[in-house]
Design an enzyme around this catalytic site. Structure first.
Site, PDB file in Angstrom:
ATOM      1  N   TYR A 199       0.766  -9.858   3.545  1.00 54.91           N
ATOM      2  CA  TYR A 199       0.119  -8.569   3.276  1.00 54.91           C
ATOM      3  C   TYR A 199      -0.497  -8.082   4.574  1.00 54.91           C
ATOM      4  CZ  TYR A 199      -3.113  -5.254   0.927  1.00 54.91           C
ATOM      5  OH  TYR A 199      -3.818  -4.143   0.528  1.00 54.91           O
TER       6      TYR A 199
ATOM      7  N   LYS B  49       4.230  -6.915   2.565  1.00 52.33           N
ATOM      8  CA  LYS B  49       3.645  -5.703   2.001  1.00 52.33           C
ATOM      9  C   LYS B  49       3.034  -4.937   3.163  1.00 52.33           C
ATOM     10  CE  LYS B  49      -0.087  -3.889  -0.876  1.00 52.33           C
ATOM     11  NZ  LYS B  49      -1.249  -4.181  -1.752  1.00 52.33           N
TER      12      LYS B  49
ATOM     13  N   ILE C 185       4.648  -2.834  -3.915  1.00 53.78           N
ATOM     14  CA  ILE C 185       3.449  -3.411  -4.519  1.00 53.78           C
ATOM     15  C   ILE C 185       2.503  -2.259  -4.740  1.00 53.78           C
ATOM     16  CG2 ILE C 185       1.560  -5.052  -4.253  1.00 53.78           C
ATOM     17  CD1 ILE C 185       3.407  -6.834  -2.681  1.00 53.78           C
TER      18      ILE C 185
END
Length: 309
Positions: A149, A177, A218
């Site tokens: 992330y 992400k 996401i």
């Protein structure tokens, strides 16, 4: 290929690589006394999947994981897996200050039957490349696929395309992400790490990253409007701009709140307006100010009035 054909193809790919497709970073319904409403959460997970989403991401920032006890955090994962009906559809967030703690959360996710995990870089301090690589390597040892992330805005640690390529070569991550907001990075990531899956990390750059080759999202706003968001995503990844662009324009006044400081409160307010169990937030987050609510509320009501669900 039409957007409908793309959706069918994507579902087949998602079965093999469950971090792909629309993975909703789920908001966590709280009661007025700020206790977790696990029944409402389980029902919400099922509703999202029934309305076109591929899976869920419990214990992300939108799920207020920083305010949960260890017992609450573990139970949220178990409820998500049970409600989803297929643990592969669940990607728990495993962020923590220490690498050993993140690994323990990854191991808990594996024991619960989850299919992958989402991991921030070390964020207790501005970690260097060596620390970042060691952190991801440690958590990868838990055995589940790790999605990195990249949120340099909040963590102050930037997973640059070059560093992501190193992490992928290390065997530590399968996807990223991307939340930097810089859509140009998509092309550099594809050049440096062509096998690394790019996942849309901010709702308000969905179209741009979908056209740049993203294979997943996401997502935040499907918590309130899953069917409309699913239609938008599938049209975007199919390159169906006739469908995607007008829908993106209609939704963008809401999607941009996913990138604001008050994103948790904003998405929960939209959920409440849409008849979903959002509820209050835990401190130190506070209820929305009048000015911000005055932006979120009419945008949500407009989307609902246009038939978006």
């Amino acid at each position: 290929m039409t957007s409908a054909q793309t959706a069918v193809s994507a579902r087949s790919s998602t079965a093999r690589q469950p971090w792909r497709g629309i993975m909703v970073a789920t908001a966590l319904p709280l009661r007025e006394d700020l206790s977790v409403d696990y029944d409402a959460y389980g029902a919400h997970v099922r509703w999202l999947i029934d309305n076109g989403c591929d899976g869920v991401v419990p214990n992300g920032s939108l799920g207020e994981y920083q305010t949960l006890t260890d017992e609450e955090r573990a139970r949220v994962v178990r409820v998500a897996v049970e409600a989803a009906g297929d643990g592969a559809r669940v990607m728990p967030g495993v962020a923590a200050y220490g690498s050993a703690e993140s690994r323990r959360w990854a191991e808990q996710a594996a024991e619960a039957g989850a299919g992958s995990v989402l991991l921030l870089p070390p964020n207790a301090y501005r970690a260097d490349e060596t620390a970042v690589r060691a952190h991801y390597g440690e958590v990868a040892r838990a055995g589940l696929p790790v999605v990195a992330y990249n949120n340099p805005i909040d963590t102050k640690v930037d997973l640059t395309p070059a560093l992501l390529a190193e992490l992928h070569r290390d065997g530590s991550i399968v996807a990223v992400k991307e939340f930097s907001g810089d859509v140009r990075r998509a092309y550099e990531i594809a050049e440096l790490a062509p096998e690394l899956d790019l996942l849309i990390g901010a709702d308000d750059v969905l179209l741009e990253l979908a056209l740049a080759g993203a294979v997943g999202w996401i997502a935040g706003y499907p918590n309130a409007l899953p069917a409309a968001c699913a239609e938008l995503y599938h049209a975007a990844v199919a390159g169906d701009l006739t469908t995607a662009v007008p829908l993106y324009r209609s939704l963008h006044s809401l999607l941009r709140w996913d990138s604001k400081t008050e994103f948790v409160q904003s998405i929960k307010l939209s959920m409440d307006i849409a008849g979903r169990p959002g509820g209050p937030v835990r401190p130190p987050r506070a209820p929305l100010s009048g000015e911000i609510e005055a932006g979120v509320r009419p945008a949500t009501e407009k989307a609902l009035a246009e038939g978006l669900r």
